[in-house]
Design a protein around this motif. Structure first.
Motif, PDB file in Angstrom:
ATOM      1  N   ALA A  93       0.760  -1.378   0.003  1.00  0.00           N
ATOM      2  CA  ALA A  93      -0.115  -0.250  -0.297  1.00  0.00           C
ATOM      3  C   ALA A  93       0.794   1.385   0.061  1.00  0.00           C
ATOM      4  O   ALA A  93       0.472   2.302  -0.472  1.00  0.00           O
ATOM      5  CB  ALA A  93      -0.984  -0.105   1.211  1.00  0.00           C
ATOM      6  N   VAL A  94       2.050   1.042   0.564  1.00  0.00           N
ATOM      7  CA  VAL A  94       3.002   2.155   0.684  1.00  0.00           C
ATOM      8  C   VAL A  94       4.004   2.333  -0.410  1.00  0.00           C
ATOM      9  O   VAL A  94       5.168   3.048  -0.466  1.00  0.00           O
ATOM     10  CB  VAL A  94       3.544   2.496   1.821  1.00  0.00           C
ATOM     11  CG1 VAL A  94       2.451   2.744   2.990  1.00  0.00           C
ATOM     12  CG2 VAL A  94       4.264   1.227   2.254  1.00  0.00           C
ATOM     13  N   GLY A  95       3.751   1.353  -1.666  1.00  0.00           N
ATOM     14  CA  GLY A  95       4.769   1.404  -2.686  1.00  0.00           C
ATOM     15  C   GLY A  95       6.001   0.421  -2.509  1.00  0.00           C
ATOM     16  O   GLY A  95       6.917   0.448  -3.529  1.00  0.00           O
ATOM     17  N   ILE A  96       5.948  -0.250  -1.450  1.00  0.00           N
ATOM     18  CA  ILE A  96       7.065  -1.298  -1.358  1.00  0.00           C
ATOM     19  C   ILE A  96       6.659  -2.549  -2.011  1.00  0.00           C
ATOM     20  O   ILE A  96       5.796  -3.391  -1.328  1.00  0.00           O
ATOM     21  CB  ILE A  96       7.321  -1.406   0.029  1.00  0.00           C
ATOM     22  CG1 ILE A  96       7.800  -0.118   0.672  1.00  0.00           C
ATOM     23  CG2 ILE A  96       8.696  -2.324   0.202  1.00  0.00           C
ATOM     24  CD1 ILE A  96       8.039  -0.162   2.108  1.00  0.00           C
ATOM     25  N   ASP A  97       7.213  -3.049  -3.130  1.00  0.00           N
ATOM     26  CA  ASP A  97       6.696  -4.314  -3.737  1.00  0.00           C
ATOM     27  C   ASP A  97       7.309  -5.478  -2.881  1.00  0.00           C
ATOM     28  O   ASP A  97       8.083  -5.314  -2.071  1.00  0.00           O
ATOM     29  CB  ASP A  97       7.016  -4.373  -5.222  1.00  0.00           C
ATOM     30  CG  ASP A  97       8.397  -4.101  -5.640  1.00  0.00           C
ATOM     31  OD1 ASP A  97       9.494  -4.566  -4.678  1.00  0.00           O
ATOM     32  OD2 ASP A  97       8.910  -3.789  -6.522  1.00  0.00           O
ATOM     33  N   TYR A  98       7.146  -6.717  -3.320  1.00  0.00           N
ATOM     34  CA  TYR A  98       7.401  -7.777  -2.442  1.00  0.00           C
ATOM     35  C   TYR A  98       8.904  -8.004  -2.778  1.00  0.00           C
ATOM     36  O   TYR A  98       9.726  -8.188  -1.629  1.00  0.00           O
ATOM     37  CB  TYR A  98       6.531  -9.106  -2.921  1.00  0.00           C
ATOM     38  CG  TYR A  98       7.005 -10.280  -2.148  1.00  0.00           C
ATOM     39  CD1 TYR A  98       6.244 -10.579  -0.849  1.00  0.00           C
ATOM     40  CD2 TYR A  98       8.083 -11.412  -2.423  1.00  0.00           C
ATOM     41  CE1 TYR A  98       6.596 -11.554  -0.112  1.00  0.00           C
ATOM     42  CE2 TYR A  98       8.268 -12.213  -1.779  1.00  0.00           C
ATOM     43  CZ  TYR A  98       7.403 -12.907  -0.576  1.00  0.00           C
ATOM     44  OH  TYR A  98       7.709 -13.642   0.266  1.00  0.00           O
ATOM     45  N   ARG A  99       9.584  -7.953  -3.694  1.00  0.00           N
ATOM     46  CA  ARG A  99      11.056  -7.920  -3.759  1.00  0.00           C
ATOM     47  C   ARG A  99      11.837  -6.917  -2.978  1.00  0.00           C
ATOM     48  O   ARG A  99      12.753  -7.282  -2.295  1.00  0.00           O
ATOM     49  CB  ARG A  99      11.395  -8.064  -5.233  1.00  0.00           C
ATOM     50  CG  ARG A  99      12.850  -7.863  -5.418  1.00  0.00           C
ATOM     51  CD  ARG A  99      13.045  -7.937  -6.935  1.00  0.00           C
ATOM     52  NE  ARG A  99      14.444  -8.023  -7.085  1.00  0.00           N
ATOM     53  CZ  ARG A  99      15.491  -6.879  -7.361  1.00  0.00           C
ATOM     54  NH1 ARG A  99      14.839  -5.762  -7.272  1.00  0.00           N
ATOM     55  NH2 ARG A  99      16.613  -6.864  -7.700  1.00  0.00           N
ATOM     56  N   SER A 100      11.217  -5.716  -2.917  1.00  0.00           N
ATOM     57  CA  SER A 100      11.784  -4.729  -2.091  1.00  0.00           C
ATOM     58  C   SER A 100      11.639  -5.124  -0.721  1.00  0.00           C
ATOM     59  O   SER A 100      12.481  -4.512   0.090  1.00  0.00           O
ATOM     60  CB  SER A 100      11.256  -3.189  -2.666  1.00  0.00           C
ATOM     61  OG  SER A 100      11.419  -3.084  -4.139  1.00  0.00           O
ATOM     62  N   LEU A 101      10.537  -5.567  -0.440  1.00  0.00           N
ATOM     63  CA  LEU A 101      10.152  -5.760   1.163  1.00  0.00           C
ATOM     64  C   LEU A 101      11.320  -6.728   1.490  1.00  0.00           C
ATOM     65  O   LEU A 101      11.940  -6.634   2.787  1.00  0.00           O
ATOM     66  CB  LEU A 101       8.846  -6.396   1.319  1.00  0.00           C
ATOM     67  CG  LEU A 101       8.525  -6.824   2.806  1.00  0.00           C
ATOM     68  CD1 LEU A 101       8.618  -5.626   3.628  1.00  0.00           C
ATOM     69  CD2 LEU A 101       7.179  -7.204   2.819  1.00  0.00           C
ATOM     70  N   ILE A 102      11.488  -7.771   0.865  1.00  0.00           N
ATOM     71  CA  ILE A 102      12.389  -8.747   1.251  1.00  0.00           C
ATOM     72  C   ILE A 102      13.699  -8.280   1.183  1.00  0.00           C
ATOM     73  O   ILE A 102      14.603  -8.315   2.102  1.00  0.00           O
ATOM     74  CB  ILE A 102      12.274  -9.914   0.205  1.00  0.00           C
ATOM     75  CG1 ILE A 102      11.107 -10.728   0.356  1.00  0.00           C
ATOM     76  CG2 ILE A 102      13.522 -10.983   0.713  1.00  0.00           C
ATOM     77  CD1 ILE A 102      10.566 -11.269   1.520  1.00  0.00           C
ATOM     78  N   ALA A 103      14.092  -7.295   0.414  1.00  0.00           N
ATOM     79  CA  ALA A 103      15.580  -6.600   0.197  1.00  0.00           C
ATOM     80  C   ALA A 103      15.451  -5.776   1.793  1.00  0.00           C
ATOM     81  O   ALA A 103      16.725  -5.687   2.139  1.00  0.00           O
ATOM     82  CB  ALA A 103      15.546  -5.768  -0.899  1.00  0.00           C
ATOM     83  N   ARG A 104      14.382  -5.141   2.030  1.00  0.00           N
ATOM     84  CA  ARG A 104      14.709  -4.315   3.104  1.00  0.00           C
ATOM     85  C   ARG A 104      14.922  -5.056   4.493  1.00  0.00           C
ATOM     86  O   ARG A 104      15.662  -4.474   5.405  1.00  0.00           O
ATOM     87  CB  ARG A 104      13.242  -3.477   3.397  1.00  0.00           C
ATOM     88  CG  ARG A 104      13.140  -2.438   2.415  1.00  0.00           C
ATOM     89  CD  ARG A 104      13.845  -0.992   2.718  1.00  0.00           C
ATOM     90  NE  ARG A 104      13.275  -0.568   4.094  1.00  0.00           N
ATOM     91  CZ  ARG A 104      12.246   0.366   4.076  1.00  0.00           C
ATOM     92  NH1 ARG A 104      11.814   0.889   2.956  1.00  0.00           N
ATOM     93  NH2 ARG A 104      12.102   0.937   5.240  1.00  0.00           N
ATOM     94  N   ILE A 105      14.292  -6.262   4.282  1.00  0.00           N
ATOM     95  CA  ILE A 105      14.761  -7.066   5.856  1.00  0.00           C
ATOM     96  C   ILE A 105      15.935  -7.893   5.722  1.00  0.00           C
ATOM     97  O   ILE A 105      16.666  -7.910   6.714  1.00  0.00           O
ATOM     98  CB  ILE A 105      13.233  -8.472   5.650  1.00  0.00           C
ATOM     99  CG1 ILE A 105      12.053  -7.593   5.650  1.00  0.00           C
ATOM    100  CG2 ILE A 105      13.798  -9.234   6.782  1.00  0.00           C
ATOM    101  CD1 ILE A 105      11.013  -8.636   5.614  1.00  0.00           C
ATOM    102  N   LEU A 106      16.489  -8.014   4.387  1.00  0.00           N
ATOM    103  CA  LEU A 106      17.623  -8.729   4.445  1.00  0.00           C
ATOM    104  C   LEU A 106      18.829  -7.691   4.721  1.00  0.00           C
ATOM    105  O   LEU A 106      19.950  -8.035   5.063  1.00  0.00           O
ATOM    106  CB  LEU A 106      17.739  -9.398   3.012  1.00  0.00           C
ATOM    107  CG  LEU A 106      19.179 -10.151   2.673  1.00  0.00           C
ATOM    108  CD1 LEU A 106      19.503 -11.178   3.540  1.00  0.00           C
ATOM    109  CD2 LEU A 106      19.069 -10.637   1.148  1.00  0.00           C
ATOM    110  N   GLU A 107      18.748  -6.445   4.132  1.00  0.00           N
ATOM    111  CA  GLU A 107      19.739  -5.465   4.062  1.00  0.00           C
ATOM    112  C   GLU A 107      20.455  -5.288   5.643  1.00  0.00           C
ATOM    113  O   GLU A 107      21.735  -5.330   5.553  1.00  0.00           O
ATOM    114  CB  GLU A 107      19.337  -4.058   3.518  1.00  0.00           C
ATOM    115  CG  GLU A 107      19.095  -3.915   2.240  1.00  0.00           C
ATOM    116  CD  GLU A 107      18.188  -2.634   1.733  1.00  0.00           C
ATOM    117  OE1 GLU A 107      18.012  -1.976   2.625  1.00  0.00           O
ATOM    118  OE2 GLU A 107      18.016  -2.596   0.620  1.00  0.00           O
TER     119      GLU A 107
END
Length: 346
Positions: free
Chosen positions: A306-320
């Motif tokens: 809903a805030v523009g974070i697609d699934y791939r980006s979400l996983i990346a944010r958690i991994l970073e």
């Protein structure tokens, strides 16, 4: 830092699907093969090599043999009230950086009563509650009815049904006894919060994402976000994200989520559940440091989308953050070896 990294994916695979009414719910917290496939694909799309590490009895040996640089952890653990801490504890023992919260946080947040006590100490409002195992334990003098009864150390709303709401102490004690026997743990008896319900995603920072409201569409007297609602789509609830709330309520929810995240020692990612009490005040319900990651379904995924974070980006944010910790560890100089002085034999 050399890429690609070898990223271990620690998980528990759901092999038995639960049914409505908390039937066959032993593996309800585990991830379906399709969810593991989605996480694996997202990590691989970031340029890394993914190594599956199922969190069963083979995990320690598999971890040693895997040669992974870092682990993306979604493992719920096999058994016991400390089960969510097993994988992080083993990773810390082996010196492998990983995503998500540490073992202490995992133990603390799984026990709903302990988590409530910690956040209350941090100034966060939470409903009066107590844990019953035998049925004879004292209940708080300020506990008002109706109340809700749930297992003290389960996730995925296991044990939470419309029938979990009780009208008096007698009903509370009887249901708590039944629940303690079934789930082999204490039952949390908590004052029912009658107001609106929200869930909040928190990422590294902490960065609090906009609240999502769980909107109850039925005329139930005491609506609950139940186990059945999390199995499959239903007309009984809908999700509104971002929630349509006043700026003042938004600030209060964000403040509660942020303070709970910090007080409980969360790291990288968590989902905080809150509900308004009878006076309209935001109250902490629980914290999940291992939020579901099923694309298009899990609450955190819906909030991020809903805030523009697609699934791939979400996983990346958690991994970073885990990759940052790996980088910092590898910058630490190797310890200097000092030879012990020779001691003459006596």
């Amino acid at each position: 830092m050399h890429f690609p990294l070898r990223v271990g994916l620690a998980f528990n695979l759901k092999r038995v699907s639960p049914s409505a009414g908390c039937v066959l719910d032993d593996e309800a917290e585990y991830d379906a093969p399709s969810t593991i496939d989605s996480i694996r694909s997202a990590i691989a799309s970031l340029g890394h090599v993914v190594v599956d590490l199922e969190a069963d009895a083979t995990f320690p040996h598999a971890l040693i043999a895997s040669g992974v640089d870092v682990v993306f952890n979604v493992a719920e653990g096999a058994r016991g009230r400390s089960r969510e801490s097993h994988v992080p504890a083993l990773l810390e023992l082996m010196g492998v950086p990983y995503t998500g919260s540490d073992p202490t946080c995992m133990v603390l947040t799984l026990d709903k009563h302990l988590a409530k006590r910690v956040v209350r100490e941090a100034g966060v409002n939470t409903a009066p509650a107590s844990v019953i195992t035998t049925g004879d334990e004292p209940l708080p003098a300020d506990l008002r009815y109706p109340a809700i009864v749930k297992p003290v150390a389960e996730g995925s709303s296991k044990g939470v049904l419309p029938s979990s709401v009780v009208r008096n102490e007698t009903e509370a004690r009887e249901l708590a006894r039944q629940m303690a026997r079934r789930y082999r743990q204490g039952a949390l008896v908590e004052e029912f919060l009658p107001g609106r319900e929200f869930t909040v995603g928190v990422l590294d920072g902490p960065t609090v994402l906009p609240p999502m409201e769980v909107v109850f569409t039925t005329n139930a007297e005491h609506p609950v976000y139940s186990f059945d609602h999390k199995l499959e789509p239903t007309a009984e609830v809908r999700y509104e994200v971002p929630a349509k709330i006043s700026p003042e309520l938004q600030r209060e929810i964000v403040s509660v989520a942020e303070r709970a995240f910090v007080a409980l020692g969360c790291r990288d990612v968590a989902r905080i559940d809150v509900r308004l009490d009878r006076d309209g005040k935001v109250s902490f319900i629980e914290c999940n440091p291992l939020p579901g990651l099923t694309p298009g379904w899990s609450d955190l995924c819906l909030i991020a989308q809903a805030v523009g974070i697609d699934y791939r980006s979400l996983i990346a944010r958690i991994l970073e953050p885990a990759i940052r910790r790996l980088s910092e560890e590898r910058k630490v100089p190797a310890p200097v070896t000092v030879e012990a002085p020779q001691v003459a034999a006596v």
